[in-house]
Write an enzyme that holds these catalytic residues in place. Structure first.
Site, PDB file in Angstrom:
ATOM      1  N   PRO A  69      42.647  27.805  45.818  1.00 13.72           N
ATOM      2  CG  PRO A  69      42.600  26.458  47.006  1.00 13.72           C
ATOM      3  CD  PRO A  69      42.125  26.838  46.361  1.00 13.72           C
ATOM      4  CG  HIS A  70      46.444  32.492  45.713  1.00 14.01           C
ATOM      5  ND1 HIS A  70      44.497  31.207  44.746  1.00 14.01           N
ATOM      6  CD2 HIS A  70      46.276  33.206  44.844  1.00 14.01           C
ATOM      7  CE1 HIS A  70      44.587  32.567  43.855  1.00 14.01           C
ATOM      8  NE2 HIS A  70      45.699  34.432  43.937  1.00 14.01           N
ATOM      9  N   GLY A  71      46.648  32.572  49.023  1.00 13.61           N
ATOM     10  CA  GLY A  71      46.894  33.872  50.045  1.00 13.61           C
ATOM     11  C   GLY A  71      47.055  34.777  49.527  1.00 13.61           C
TER      12      GLY A  71
END
Length: 145
Positions: free
Chosen positions: A62-64
């Site tokens: 997950p990442h922004g």
């Protein structure tokens, strides 16, 4: 911050029991490392709502969102291993790697992590390691330049 994957940013076992809690856990480690703001962690959840970050072989990264780049204070990775699989949109995840990247600093390390997880035997070795310290040591050896 010298290390992109700090010892304190590796957790085993993680405590989350669902995908969103796992994203918050990985994001919280990035925040505790001083790499991101709280808004970045929320943007990780927003990205997951639009596109899955499940990568295969028990791994999610997950990442922004692109709009949250300003909430990244320093490049960093977090690494969480779970004793029980997390349901990630119908896929089993045991490893969650949170990412915060300024510029291209993190991309080489991320590429090396992807290589590790493309090898089923390597994934089994990571599952068998006893604790977070052993995971950090193994990952550090694997991603050193």
């Amino acid at each position: 911050m010298n290390e992109i994957l700090q010892k304190r940013s590796v957790l085993a076992p993680g405590t989350a029991s669902d995908r969103d809690a796992a994203i918050r856990e990985a994001g919280g480690l990035l925040r505790e490392a001083g790499a991101v703001t709280a808004a970045y962690v929320e943007s990780m959840l927003e990205r997951e709502a639009s596109v899955s970050t499940y990568m295969g072989n028990l791994l999610a990264i997950p990442h922004g969102t692109n709009e949250a780049k300003g909430d990244i204070l320093a490049s960093a990775l977090s690494f969480v291993r779970y004793d029980r699989p997390i349901d990630w949109g119908g896929n089993e995840v045991r490893f969650v790697v949170g990412i915060a990247g300024r510029g291209d600093e993190h991309l080489e390390i991320l590429s090396k992590i992807a290589m590790i997880f493309s090898d089923g035997d390597a994934v089994e070795r990571l599952l068998a390691l006893p604790d977070a310290a052993a995971l950090h040591a193994e990952l550090s050896r694997a991603v050193e330049p």
